[in-house]
Design a protein around this motif. Structure first.
Motif, PDB file in Angstrom:
ATOM      1  N   GLU A 222     -15.462 -38.282 -50.456  1.00 14.98           N
ATOM      2  CA  GLU A 222     -14.124 -38.806 -50.188  1.00 14.98           C
ATOM      3  C   GLU A 222     -13.416 -38.107 -49.036  1.00 14.98           C
ATOM      4  OE1 GLU A 222     -11.998 -39.806 -54.125  1.00 14.98           O
ATOM      5  OE2 GLU A 222     -13.654 -38.493 -54.679  1.00 14.98           O
ATOM      6  N   SER A 223     -14.075 -37.152 -48.407  1.00 15.69           N
ATOM      7  CA  SER A 223     -13.466 -36.449 -47.285  1.00 15.69           C
ATOM      8  C   SER A 223     -13.566 -37.279 -46.017  1.00 15.69           C
ATOM      9  CB  SER A 223     -14.159 -35.099 -47.067  1.00 15.69           C
ATOM     10  OG  SER A 223     -15.494 -35.300 -46.636  1.00 15.69           O
ATOM     11  N   LEU A 224     -12.895 -36.807 -44.976  1.00 12.78           N
ATOM     12  CA  LEU A 224     -12.974 -37.494 -43.681  1.00 12.78           C
ATOM     13  C   LEU A 224     -14.397 -37.472 -43.142  1.00 12.78           C
ATOM     14  CD1 LEU A 224     -11.131 -38.924 -41.635  1.00 12.78           C
ATOM     15  CD2 LEU A 224     -10.821 -36.712 -40.496  1.00 12.78           C
ATOM     16  N   GLY A 225     -15.052 -36.309 -43.244  1.00 20.15           N
ATOM     17  CA  GLY A 225     -16.454 -36.233 -42.833  1.00 20.15           C
ATOM     18  C   GLY A 225     -17.340 -37.113 -43.689  1.00 20.15           C
ATOM     19  N   GLY A 226     -16.995 -37.216 -44.978  1.00 20.32           N
ATOM     20  CA  GLY A 226     -17.762 -38.091 -45.855  1.00 20.32           C
ATOM     21  C   GLY A 226     -17.643 -39.548 -45.458  1.00 20.32           C
ATOM     22  N   THR A 227     -16.476 -39.951 -44.966  1.00 19.44           N
ATOM     23  CA  THR A 227     -16.300 -41.330 -44.506  1.00 19.44           C
ATOM     24  C   THR A 227     -17.190 -41.607 -43.297  1.00 19.44           C
ATOM     25  OG1 THR A 227     -14.017 -41.323 -45.291  1.00 19.44           O
ATOM     26  CG2 THR A 227     -14.609 -43.008 -43.672  1.00 19.44           C
ATOM     27  N   VAL A 228     -17.291 -40.633 -42.397  1.00 15.67           N
ATOM     28  CA  VAL A 228     -18.182 -40.777 -41.237  1.00 15.67           C
ATOM     29  C   VAL A 228     -19.620 -40.951 -41.695  1.00 15.67           C
ATOM     30  CG1 VAL A 228     -19.111 -39.614 -39.198  1.00 15.67           C
ATOM     31  CG2 VAL A 228     -16.659 -39.483 -39.707  1.00 15.67           C
ATOM     32  N   LEU A 229     -20.061 -40.117 -42.647  1.00 16.83           N
ATOM     33  CA  LEU A 229     -21.436 -40.201 -43.138  1.00 16.83           C
ATOM     34  C   LEU A 229     -21.668 -41.483 -43.927  1.00 16.83           C
ATOM     35  CD1 LEU A 229     -21.942 -36.485 -44.245  1.00 16.83           C
ATOM     36  CD2 LEU A 229     -22.961 -37.626 -42.267  1.00 16.83           C
ATOM     37  N   SER A 230     -20.637 -41.978 -44.607  1.00 18.13           N
ATOM     38  CA  SER A 230     -20.766 -43.225 -45.351  1.00 18.13           C
ATOM     39  C   SER A 230     -21.078 -44.385 -44.407  1.00 18.13           C
ATOM     40  CB  SER A 230     -19.491 -43.505 -46.135  1.00 18.13           C
ATOM     41  OG  SER A 230     -19.595 -44.705 -46.873  1.00 18.13           O
ATOM     42  N   PHE A 231     -20.390 -44.440 -43.273  1.00 20.75           N
ATOM     43  CA  PHE A 231     -20.680 -45.501 -42.301  1.00 20.75           C
ATOM     44  C   PHE A 231     -22.007 -45.247 -41.583  1.00 20.75           C
ATOM     45  CE2 PHE A 231     -16.229 -46.569 -42.923  1.00 20.75           C
ATOM     46  CZ  PHE A 231     -16.259 -47.957 -42.828  1.00 20.75           C
ATOM     47  N   ALA A 232     -22.354 -43.965 -41.416  1.00 21.64           N
ATOM     48  CA  ALA A 232     -23.650 -43.651 -40.818  1.00 21.64           C
ATOM     49  C   ALA A 232     -24.786 -44.154 -41.707  1.00 21.64           C
ATOM     50  CB  ALA A 232     -23.775 -42.145 -40.606  1.00 21.64           C
ATOM     51  N   ASP A 352     -17.930 -46.394 -58.135  1.00 18.49           N
ATOM     52  CA  ASP A 352     -19.354 -46.709 -58.008  1.00 18.49           C
ATOM     53  C   ASP A 352     -19.680 -47.200 -56.599  1.00 18.49           C
ATOM     54  OD1 ASP A 352     -19.899 -45.957 -60.578  1.00 18.49           O
ATOM     55  OD2 ASP A 352     -19.856 -47.990 -61.401  1.00 18.49           O
ATOM     56  N   ASP A 353     -18.783 -47.985 -56.015  1.00 22.84           N
ATOM     57  CA  ASP A 353     -19.003 -48.466 -54.650  1.00 22.84           C
ATOM     58  C   ASP A 353     -18.915 -47.321 -53.640  1.00 22.84           C
ATOM     59  OD1 ASP A 353     -19.120 -51.574 -54.551  1.00 22.84           O
ATOM     60  OD2 ASP A 353     -17.529 -51.147 -55.979  1.00 22.84           O
ATOM     61  N   VAL A 354     -17.983 -46.394 -53.871  1.00 23.58           N
ATOM     62  CA  VAL A 354     -17.849 -45.254 -52.963  1.00 23.58           C
ATOM     63  C   VAL A 354     -19.099 -44.388 -53.014  1.00 23.58           C
ATOM     64  CG1 VAL A 354     -16.520 -43.170 -52.453  1.00 23.58           C
ATOM     65  CG2 VAL A 354     -15.334 -45.262 -53.132  1.00 23.58           C
ATOM     66  N   VAL A 355     -19.605 -44.125 -54.210  1.00 25.64           N
ATOM     67  CA  VAL A 355     -20.812 -43.309 -54.367  1.00 25.64           C
ATOM     68  C   VAL A 355     -22.018 -43.992 -53.742  1.00 25.64           C
ATOM     69  CG1 VAL A 355     -22.426 -42.342 -56.056  1.00 25.64           C
ATOM     70  CG2 VAL A 355     -19.957 -42.145 -56.430  1.00 25.64           C
ATOM     71  N   ALA A 356     -22.104 -45.307 -53.901  1.00 24.76           N
ATOM     72  CA  ALA A 356     -23.241 -46.060 -53.369  1.00 24.76           C
ATOM     73  C   ALA A 356     -23.118 -46.321 -51.872  1.00 24.76           C
ATOM     74  CB  ALA A 356     -23.382 -47.387 -54.108  1.00 24.76           C
ATOM     75  N   CYS A 357     -21.982 -45.956 -51.274  1.00 23.72           N
ATOM     76  CA  CYS A 357     -21.729 -46.204 -49.843  1.00 23.72           C
ATOM     77  C   CYS A 357     -21.836 -47.690 -49.515  1.00 23.72           C
ATOM     78  CB  CYS A 357     -22.693 -45.405 -48.961  1.00 23.72           C
ATOM     79  SG  CYS A 357     -22.523 -43.624 -49.120  1.00 23.72           S
ATOM     80  N   SER A 358     -21.399 -48.533 -50.446  1.00 21.33           N
ATOM     81  CA  SER A 358     -21.377 -49.963 -50.144  1.00 21.33           C
ATOM     82  C   SER A 358     -20.312 -50.227 -49.096  1.00 21.33           C
ATOM     83  CB  SER A 358     -21.067 -50.765 -51.415  1.00 21.33           C
ATOM     84  OG  SER A 358     -19.711 -50.566 -51.803  1.00 21.33           O
ATOM     85  N   TRP A 359     -20.323 -51.426 -48.528  1.00 20.22           N
ATOM     86  CA  TRP A 359     -19.303 -51.754 -47.531  1.00 20.22           C
ATOM     87  C   TRP A 359     -17.907 -51.690 -48.137  1.00 20.22           C
ATOM     88  CZ3 TRP A 359     -19.528 -51.439 -42.589  1.00 20.22           C
ATOM     89  CH2 TRP A 359     -20.730 -51.654 -41.915  1.00 20.22           C
ATOM     90  N   THR A 360     -17.794 -52.127 -49.387  1.00 18.07           N
ATOM     91  CA  THR A 360     -16.488 -52.064 -50.047  1.00 18.07           C
ATOM     92  C   THR A 360     -16.015 -50.626 -50.182  1.00 18.07           C
ATOM     93  OG1 THR A 360     -16.901 -54.094 -51.300  1.00 18.07           O
ATOM     94  CG2 THR A 360     -15.222 -52.600 -52.163  1.00 18.07           C
ATOM     95  N   GLY A 361     -16.909 -49.763 -50.680  1.00 16.34           N
ATOM     96  CA  GLY A 361     -16.547 -48.361 -50.847  1.00 16.34           C
ATOM     97  C   GLY A 361     -16.231 -47.678 -49.528  1.00 16.34           C
ATOM     98  N   SER A 362     -17.032 -47.948 -48.513  1.00 15.17           N
ATOM     99  CA  SER A 362     -16.815 -47.333 -47.201  1.00 15.17           C
ATOM    100  C   SER A 362     -15.485 -47.767 -46.594  1.00 15.17           C
ATOM    101  CB  SER A 362     -17.965 -47.694 -46.250  1.00 15.17           C
ATOM    102  OG  SER A 362     -19.197 -47.208 -46.732  1.00 15.17           O
ATOM    103  N   LEU A 363     -15.157 -49.047 -46.727  1.00 14.47           N
ATOM    104  CA  LEU A 363     -13.908 -49.556 -46.150  1.00 14.47           C
ATOM    105  C   LEU A 363     -12.693 -49.021 -46.891  1.00 14.47           C
ATOM    106  CD1 LEU A 363     -14.982 -53.245 -45.402  1.00 14.47           C
ATOM    107  CD2 LEU A 363     -14.480 -51.451 -43.721  1.00 14.47           C
TER     108      LEU A 363
END
Length: 413
Positions: A222-232, A352-363
């Motif tokens: 959930e961090s800013l760096g985590g958001t970058v890695l989620s889209f990566a 669950d979406d955030v953990v799975a790095c789905s598009w919904t969770g990433s957005l």
């Protein structure tokens, strides 16, 4: 907002939060298990602390020694389970914060908007505030800031108590006016912290073991760096998400580099705040409040961890700002409130979406962290503009410049 309306709103919203706590883990609240931390983790630590020791060697224990008395406090309510007593004490602390903000808001030149924000915005985090001890920590920071106009020593003491529980309340002192006010507040903080540390070291074993666990933290999702890695991840990055150090963190290539970048940004945030401190020339009664909010926002967005309960801190500090009609942080408070609402979507509703790095969770994380970054930038910009930039010549500047006060006058009783 009248006090009677405020009281009714607090009672209604807290009843709703309690009801949500009873529904924890059920649809549509997601599967995060918000209350699990109190049931399993805090209760286990209570047993260790009651035996006279901090949880040495426990990778999940990453808190300063002042957290010990907070986690032991449910034992003061016999006849209740640990979880029940914890929730009762958290609600009592929440009520105390509301009352303190309301009292501050009824003084001349003050506003009840701060108490209104705390009452209305905290439930946007659903039941999370009732199942973490961040309300207690925030209460110490709120008391510190609001005590400044009456007792600089009390201000420093409350900040020190908060810092020994979760470090960040020390930033409540970043905006104290120069001169005697700063000297007295910071001296009081140092004396209080030293005395309490000596007491805790005498009563408990291994009070500083938490330092070993902090160094191992990675990049939380959930961090800013985590958001970058989620889209990566969507671009083919092969990293994974796993449970480490009490949070879901990324592991894989480039994660150490992202963690190092976060630490570098935190150092840059500290340097920026110190530069502001050196350059600031004008203080209003709200400047210490505004500075505290700006500082905590900067450290939050640059952290390797941005847990949803961090929004409790920001709501509390924004509420303190809104008690003063001189504050520069009204639009920042609105952004923090919006971030709290989105944060509840990220956890627990769509976790669950955030953990799975789905598009919904990433957005969702992009929106939440985007709001926080915008709030941090705007908060510091408005603080800098109000305190560092030269005032307009007499008769040509905006009317609000007339209330700018000398440092000591701004904090006098």
């Amino acid at each position: 907002m009248k006090l009677r309306t405020l009281a009714a709103s607090w009672a209604a919203t807290r009843a709703l939060m309690l009801w949500l706590l009873l529904q924890d883990g059920r649809a549509p609240l997601g599967t995060g298990g918000v209350a699990r931390e109190v049931h399993e983790l805090y209760a286990r630590w209570y047993g260790v602390l009651a035996g006279g020791s901090f949880p040495a060697g426990d990778r999940l224990w990453q808190y300063p020694p002042g957290a010990g008395p907070v986690l032991l406090s449910p034992g003061l309510l016999p006849g209740l389970t640990y979880f029940e007593a914890f929730v009762v004490l958290t609600l009592a602390t929440d009520l105390l914060v509301t009352a303190v903000l309301a009292r501050a808001g009824t003084r001349a030149g003050r506003s009840l908007r701060g108490a209104g924000l705390w009452t209305a915005a905290l439930p946007l985090l659903l039941h999370i505030p009732l199942a973490r001890y961040d309300v207690q920590v925030t209460a110490l920071a709120v008391l510190s800031l609001l005590a400044l106009s009456r007792s600089t020593r009390a201000c420093g003491a409350f900040a020190a108590l908060g810092a020994l529980v979760k470090v960040w309340p020390a930033l409540a002192l970043i905006g104290t006016p120069r001169g005697r006010t700063t000297k007295e507040a910071w001296t009081s903080a140092a004396v209080t912290a030293g005395a309490l540390l000596l007491v805790l070291a005498a009563l408990f074993r291994d009070p500083f073991d938490f330092l070993r666990q902090q160094s191992g933290r990675g990049v939380q999702i959930e961090s800013l760096g985590g958001t970058v890695l989620s889209f990566a991840h969507h671009a083919g990055w092969p990293g994974t998400v796993g449970y480490r150090y009490g949070a879901m963190e990324f592991t894989g290539p480039y994660v150490p580099a992202v963690a190092a970048a976060s630490l570098a940004l935190t150092v840059a945030a500290l340097a920026t705040l110190l530069l502001w401190r050196l350059r600031a020339r004008r203080w209003t009664p709200a400047t210490p409040y505004d500075a505290a909010l700006a500082a905590v926002l900067l450290f939050t967005v640059t952290s390797r961890v941005i847990s949803p309960q961090y929004l409790v801190w920001l709501i509390g500090l924004a509420a303190v700002c809104l008690t003063s009609r001189h504050t520069t942080q009204r639009p920042v408070a609105a952004l923090v409130t919006a971030a709290a609402a989105v944060s509840a979507l990220a956890y627990p509703v769509l976790y669950d979406d955030v953990v799975a790095c789905s598009w919904t969770g990433s957005l969702v994380m992009l929106v939440r962290n985007g709001l926080l970054v915008t709030a941090a930038g705007l908060s510091f910009h408005r603080l800098w503009t109000a305190t560092v930039r030269p005032a307009a010549p007499a008769g040509t500047g905006p009317a609000h410049d007339a209330h700018l006060l000398p440092a000591e006058t701004a904090s006098a009783p």
